[in-house]
Design an enzyme around this catalytic site. Sequence first.
Site, PDB file in Angstrom:
ATOM      1  CB  ALA A  42      -3.264  -9.438   3.645  1.00 49.98           C
ATOM      2  CG  LEU A  43      -5.869  -9.417  -1.686  1.00 46.63           C
ATOM      3  CD1 LEU A  43      -6.710 -10.528  -3.331  1.00 46.63           C
ATOM      4  CD2 LEU A  43      -5.134  -8.240  -2.326  1.00 46.63           C
ATOM      5  N   GLY A  46     -12.391  -6.433   1.949  1.00 47.28           N
ATOM      6  CA  GLY A  46     -12.613  -5.263   1.815  1.00 47.28           C
ATOM      7  C   GLY A  46     -12.176  -5.209   0.217  1.00 47.28           C
ATOM      8  CG  HIS A  47      -8.029  -5.891  -0.521  1.00 46.41           C
ATOM      9  ND1 HIS A  47      -7.546  -6.956   0.744  1.00 46.41           N
ATOM     10  CD2 HIS A  47      -7.696  -4.753  -0.404  1.00 46.41           C
ATOM     11  CE1 HIS A  47      -6.416  -6.041   1.472  1.00 46.41           C
ATOM     12  NE2 HIS A  47      -6.198  -4.705   0.748  1.00 46.41           N
ATOM     13  CD  GLN A  71       2.096   1.942   1.155  1.00 49.22           C
ATOM     14  OE1 GLN A  71       2.261   2.586   0.119  1.00 49.22           O
ATOM     15  NE2 GLN A  71       1.871   1.878   1.937  1.00 49.22           N
ATOM     16  CE  LYS A 161      -9.385   0.002   7.245  1.00 47.50           C
ATOM     17  NZ  LYS A 161      -7.353  -0.352   7.449  1.00 47.50           N
ATOM     18  CD  GLN A 165      -3.540   4.570   0.610  1.00 47.27           C
ATOM     19  OE1 GLN A 165      -2.535   4.947   0.708  1.00 47.27           O
ATOM     20  NE2 GLN A 165      -4.429   4.163   0.428  1.00 47.27           N
ATOM     21  CB  SER A 198      -3.625  -6.274   5.193  1.00 43.91           C
ATOM     22  OG  SER A 198      -4.219  -6.299   4.445  1.00 43.91           O
TER      23      SER A 198
HETATM   24  P1  AMP Z   1      -3.546  -2.570   1.318  1.00 40.58           P
HETATM   25  O1  AMP Z   1      -3.616  -2.965   0.976  1.00 40.58           O
HETATM   26  O2  AMP Z   1      -4.198  -1.643   2.423  1.00 40.58           O
HETATM   27  O3  AMP Z   1      -3.206  -1.041   0.796  1.00 40.58           O
HETATM   28  O4  AMP Z   1      -5.510  -1.682   0.641  1.00 40.58           O
HETATM   29  C1  AMP Z   1      -5.399  -1.423  -0.648  1.00 40.58           C
HETATM   30  C2  AMP Z   1      -6.862  -0.574  -0.791  1.00 40.58           C
HETATM   31  O5  AMP Z   1      -8.413  -1.262  -0.352  1.00 40.58           O
HETATM   32  C3  AMP Z   1      -6.589   0.727  -0.578  1.00 40.58           C
HETATM   33  O6  AMP Z   1      -7.104   1.701  -1.335  1.00 40.58           O
HETATM   34  C4  AMP Z   1      -7.322   0.599   0.941  1.00 40.58           C
HETATM   35  O7  AMP Z   1      -8.404   1.979   1.396  1.00 40.58           O
HETATM   36  C5  AMP Z   1      -9.038   0.138   0.172  1.00 40.58           C
HETATM   37  N1  AMP Z   1      -9.156  -1.273   1.213  1.00 40.58           N
HETATM   38  C6  AMP Z   1      -8.398  -1.721   2.311  1.00 40.58           C
HETATM   39  N2  AMP Z   1      -9.511  -2.184   3.832  1.00 40.58           N
HETATM   40  C7  AMP Z   1     -10.705  -2.135   3.019  1.00 40.58           C
HETATM   41  C8  AMP Z   1     -11.582  -1.558   4.017  1.00 40.58           C
HETATM   42  N3  AMP Z   1     -12.019  -2.311   4.811  1.00 40.58           N
HETATM   43  N4  AMP Z   1     -13.298  -1.284   3.072  1.00 40.58           N
HETATM   44  C9  AMP Z   1     -12.987  -1.098   2.099  1.00 40.58           C
HETATM   45  N5  AMP Z   1     -11.552  -1.165   1.218  1.00 40.58           N
HETATM   46  C10 AMP Z   1     -10.320  -0.903   2.541  1.00 40.58           C
END
Ligand code: AMP
Length: 292
Positions: A42-43, A46-47, A71, A161, A165, A198
């Site tokens: 769900a990119l 931020g990703h 998780q 964010k 973690q 996401s």
């Molecule tokens: P997730 O798909 O939520 O597991 O996130 C994957 C990676 O993207 C993790 O390292 C998150 O911390 C990072 N991430 C998620 N949202 C953001 C954001 N708004 N800005 C920067 N990194 C992000």
Amino acid sequence: MFAFNFNKITMPIFYGKAALIEFIHSVKSSDSTIGFVPTMGALHQGHLSLMQQSLAENTHTVVSIFVNPTQFNNPEDLEKYPRTLEKDTQKIFELNPNIMVYAPSVNDIYEGKVVSQSFDFDGLENQMEGKFRPGHFNGVGTIVKRLFEIVSPTNAYFGQKDFQQLQIVKKMVSKNHLDVTIIGCEIYREANGLAMSSRNERLSDSEREQAAIIYQTLLQAKEKFKTSSCKAVKQWVKEVFDANTNFDLEYFEIADEETLIPCDEKIKDKNYRAFIAIFVNNIRLIDTISLK
Ligand code: AMP
């Protein structure tokens, strides 16, 4: 390996670890570096900002897309987590078609045993998210360790964010003597300040607008922290959300950035950070800000 085709250009997508390991092996040389960005898909921008940083700093970039069941402490959250693989691969392709995408099945990762390993993160796991999401960080440690074994990255990129973690992953790497550098990346925000997530996909337009209050409150808390005690700032944030029926505050905490131990009395020369978890219409959002 399968390839995502667009205008006769192809992007490598791997659904199984064996082919990915072989491919990475074939591109690795003495002067290559592998940058790795683990995601649950769900990119959003931020990703993509993490991927941009990896592309700028490495000769090769691998992105994983995997909604990791171990998780999730809440089955409904796991079930409702958005899964948009086709859109995600299109976004990655538009960013750079050389990125290798690993989108495994649960079985490819867990080989029939969907359970977490148990980790000791020196207490980092007991604070904040750890209190409210039992088992969450064992799940994170398990998947990140497994993905590192498969991808063998030089550098791995994580968003600030999810600051707790990020610290947990650094601890896991140092305790297990893993040969990978962990890089913490800036939080990418929507125009109104809401941290991209996401989970924002599940907010209505008006909830998304109202959720701007989360970052505004963090900014004001940072300002107040200059002259007020930890306790006073925490109380002020609690009152802000007590007065707003659209939000259900799970926690607001001020903690030492390194140990994540909550601040009782301010100690000189320590770096503090504020952390928040809050529900908007049953959707759980988190955010954080450095108080330095
Ligand atoms: P997730 O798909 O939520 O597991 O996130 C994957 C990676 O993207 C993790 O390292 C998150 O911390 C990072 N991430 C998620 N949202 C953001 C954001 N708004 N800005 C920067 N990194 C992000």
